[in-house]
Scaffold this active site. Sequence first.
Site, short mmCIF file in Angstrom:
data_model
loop_
_atom_site.label_atom_id
_atom_site.label_comp_id
_atom_site.label_asym_id
_atom_site.label_seq_id
_atom_site.Cartn_x
_atom_site.Cartn_y
_atom_site.Cartn_z
N THR A 130 87.18 14.61 28.58
CA THR A 130 89.26 14.17 28.64
C THR A 130 89.21 14.34 27.24
OG1 THR A 130 89.84 12.09 28.89
CG2 THR A 130 87.66 11.87 27.88
N ASP A 131 91.23 14.04 27.43
CA ASP A 131 92.76 14.27 26.23
C ASP A 131 92.19 13.29 25.52
OD1 ASP A 131 93.49 12.60 28.00
OD2 ASP A 131 95.27 13.97 28.36
N GLU A 132 91.41 12.40 26.07
CA GLU A 132 91.28 10.67 25.29
C GLU A 132 90.62 10.11 24.00
OE1 GLU A 132 91.38 6.82 27.28
OE2 GLU A 132 92.68 7.84 29.24
N TYR A 148 85.94 3.09 25.49
CA TYR A 148 85.80 4.97 26.53
C TYR A 148 86.04 5.68 25.82
CZ TYR A 148 86.66 8.43 30.32
OH TYR A 148 87.16 9.53 30.75
N ALA A 154 85.81 6.78 22.41
CA ALA A 154 84.87 6.99 21.66
C ALA A 154 83.68 7.26 22.40
CB ALA A 154 84.78 5.70 21.22
N LYS A 168 83.19 9.04 25.13
CA LYS A 168 83.46 10.42 25.24
C LYS A 168 83.51 11.42 24.31
CE LYS A 168 83.99 11.52 30.04
NZ LYS A 168 83.43 11.50 30.30
N ASN A 178 95.14 12.94 32.96
CA ASN A 178 95.48 12.61 34.01
C ASN A 178 95.27 12.94 35.18
OD1 ASN A 178 96.03 10.74 31.68
ND2 ASN A 178 96.55 8.53 32.93
N ASN A 220 105.34 5.64 32.42
CA ASN A 220 104.76 4.87 34.14
C ASN A 220 105.23 4.13 34.50
OD1 ASN A 220 101.74 5.77 32.61
ND2 ASN A 220 101.74 3.76 31.11
N ASP A 232 100.72 -6.06 27.55
CA ASP A 232 100.24 -4.61 26.97
C ASP A 232 98.14 -4.56 27.43
OD1 ASP A 232 100.79 -1.86 27.11
OD2 ASP A 232 101.86 -1.82 25.20
N PRO A 251 95.62 -3.70 24.99
CA PRO A 251 94.63 -3.75 23.76
C PRO A 251 94.76 -2.38 23.18
CG PRO A 251 93.44 -5.37 24.52
CD PRO A 251 94.19 -4.51 25.69
P1 NAD Z 1 85.00 7.76 38.28
O1 NAD Z 1 84.51 6.08 38.24
O2 NAD Z 1 85.94 7.34 39.70
O3 NAD Z 1 83.55 8.44 39.29
C1 NAD Z 1 82.34 8.25 38.34
C2 NAD Z 1 81.22 8.41 38.83
O4 NAD Z 1 80.17 8.64 37.62
C3 NAD Z 1 80.86 7.51 39.81
O5 NAD Z 1 80.58 8.19 41.57
C4 NAD Z 1 79.73 6.23 39.44
O6 NAD Z 1 78.97 6.11 40.53
C5 NAD Z 1 79.18 7.72 38.54
N1 NAD Z 1 77.85 7.29 38.19
C6 NAD Z 1 78.39 6.15 36.86
N2 NAD Z 1 77.44 6.06 36.24
C7 NAD Z 1 76.28 6.39 36.86
C8 NAD Z 1 75.28 7.00 35.76
N3 NAD Z 1 74.61 6.07 34.90
N4 NAD Z 1 74.01 7.68 36.81
C9 NAD Z 1 74.75 8.36 37.69
N5 NAD Z 1 75.97 8.42 38.20
C10 NAD Z 1 77.07 7.61 37.47
O7 NAD Z 1 85.69 8.88 37.45
P2 NAD Z 1 86.48 9.86 37.76
O8 NAD Z 1 88.11 9.53 37.43
O9 NAD Z 1 86.13 10.68 39.08
O10 NAD Z 1 86.02 10.59 36.61
C11 NAD Z 1 84.90 11.77 36.33
C12 NAD Z 1 84.51 12.15 34.47
O11 NAD Z 1 85.73 12.83 34.72
C13 NAD Z 1 85.07 11.01 33.93
O12 NAD Z 1 83.70 12.10 33.24
C14 NAD Z 1 85.75 10.26 33.06
O13 NAD Z 1 85.40 10.65 31.65
C15 NAD Z 1 86.54 12.44 33.42
N6 NAD Z 1 87.91 12.48 33.35
C16 NAD Z 1 88.64 11.57 34.24
C17 NAD Z 1 90.16 11.58 33.87
C18 NAD Z 1 90.24 10.48 35.02
O14 NAD Z 1 91.72 11.42 35.21
N7 NAD Z 1 90.31 10.23 36.13
C19 NAD Z 1 90.71 12.86 33.74
C20 NAD Z 1 89.42 13.54 32.94
C21 NAD Z 1 88.16 13.44 32.51
O1 DAU Z 2 93.57 10.79 30.74
C1 DAU Z 2 92.00 10.72 30.50
C2 DAU Z 2 91.89 9.63 31.29
O2 DAU Z 2 93.12 9.20 32.09
C3 DAU Z 2 90.28 9.44 31.70
O3 DAU Z 2 90.24 10.10 30.85
C4 DAU Z 2 90.25 8.19 32.08
O4 DAU Z 2 88.45 7.81 32.72
C5 DAU Z 2 91.55 7.87 33.60
O5 DAU Z 2 90.81 6.77 33.56
C6 DAU Z 2 92.88 8.24 32.86
O6 DAU Z 2 92.86 6.96 31.70
P1 DAU Z 2 94.04 6.13 32.24
O7 DAU Z 2 94.27 4.88 30.72
O8 DAU Z 2 96.03 6.58 30.84
O9 DAU Z 2 94.53 6.01 33.50
P2 DAU Z 2 95.29 4.39 34.21
O10 DAU Z 2 95.01 4.39 35.82
O11 DAU Z 2 93.46 3.10 33.89
O12 DAU Z 2 96.90 4.02 33.18
C7 DAU Z 2 97.41 4.58 33.51
C8 DAU Z 2 98.50 4.31 32.81
O13 DAU Z 2 99.15 2.86 33.32
C9 DAU Z 2 98.54 3.66 31.17
O14 DAU Z 2 99.48 4.21 30.32
C10 DAU Z 2 97.98 2.39 31.68
C11 DAU Z 2 99.35 2.00 32.34
N1 DAU Z 2 98.59 0.84 33.76
C12 DAU Z 2 97.53 0.50 34.16
C13 DAU Z 2 97.07 -0.03 34.95
C14 DAU Z 2 95.58 -0.03 35.77
C15 DAU Z 2 99.58 -0.28 34.11
O15 DAU Z 2 100.80 -0.03 33.33
N2 DAU Z 2 98.92 -0.87 34.95
C16 DAU Z 2 98.03 -0.91 35.24
O16 DAU Z 2 96.98 -2.13 36.26
#
Ligand code: NAD
Ligand code: DAU
Length: 339
Positions: free
Chosen positions: A125-127, A153, A155, A157, A182, A252, A275, A277
Amino acid sequence: MTIIVTGGAGFIGSNFVYYELENHPEDRIVCLDALTYAGNLATLEEAMKNENFRFVKGDIADRDCVNKLFEEEKPDIIVNFAAESHVDRSIENPEIFLRTNILGTQVLMDACRKYGIKRYHQVSTDEVYGDLPLDRPDLFFTEDTPIHTSSPYSASKAAADLIVLAYHRTYKLPVSITRCSNNYGPYHFPEKLIPLMISRALADQSLPVYGKGENVRDWLYVEDHCSAIDLVIRQGREGEVYNIGGHNERTNLEVVKTILRELDKPEELISYVTDRPGHDMRYAIDPTKIHGELGWLPQTKFDDGIKKTIKWYLDNEDWWQNILAGDYQSYYEKMYKDR
Ligand code: NAD
Ligand code: DAU
């Protein structure tokens, strides 16, 4: 080829399973997923009908389970999506993030060493780069930006990325890493910003925006992420990191207002809450490397992708209503009651 997709019952992993089945019908796709709260077998219902697909319920941190699967399937490629992925949950309870995201990655890599593979791919992830200031729109994350994480999270990754690179350098394991911004699109779990706001707006519930809603995210339609990973696992160079993102930055508040407009709901639903943390201000990817080396470009602009996504949530209400009816309601009460 046989590809093990871990975390394939989650948001991006399931979209990747469908992308591979459609674009590489010659390959066998094996999904390993522990089915945590974020994993949903209903998402893979269509894939289950495909004879080139197998689902295995199991934990990536369970060495016996992982080794058994490698012995059975003799995979060529591993794509590791499995993770705890929600920043807010990592703030509440970091431990499971360290176990799954770090130790789980190590168990997979040990299996790769033991049995031999063509490629291990880590979905990162870009995080891991931390955040950028709002007043420097000229700055972007490149692959050389230092790791500088904010949440448990991110950290976890980042630790996983470093282990993957260490196994490449020390044991010559053929690895690659992608760091994406994202994602949004179908099958996105409704605890994350976009699906949370769509589902709550449809129910005329308040929309909890953290702080002033000024934080910026660089949104990528999930299919574009899948096409990038597909290119990297087949043509990307070993030992390399590739950033994935498409210059679709939005605050957002802009995202939430767009959703309200599309659903014809009033802005009065917006509720500014305490907000997050350590909240990262801005993420923005420079995708020059993957574009230059592999020719990848995103196909979907945010304005189109958000329309498609909203339509998907309208057309697939059963999918997310079933989730909301489960444990998720108590999660919402717990996380937002003091905000
Ligand atoms: P998600 O939370 O929707 O899905 C995670 C999946 O992993 C679930 O199906 C869960 O059951 C499975 N899982 C969790 N723990 C497990 C374990 N111990 N063994 C086997 N399976 C397990 O996540 P997502 O949003 O689809 O993200 C997928 C990957 O992409 C993650 O590694 C995340 O860090 C990365 N990523 C996500 C985003 C985003 O915007 N969502 C962006 C960049 C990178
Ligand atoms: O950048 C990639 C990451 O994007 C992935 O690595 C993560 O797995 C994925 O969850 C996502 O992280 P964010 O923290 O950016 O996503 P989230 O949807 O939780 O939040 C997006 C933005 O919106 C963030 O600035 C927090 C804000 N937010 C989120 C929620 C859930 C709100 O303002 N209100 C909310 O209720």
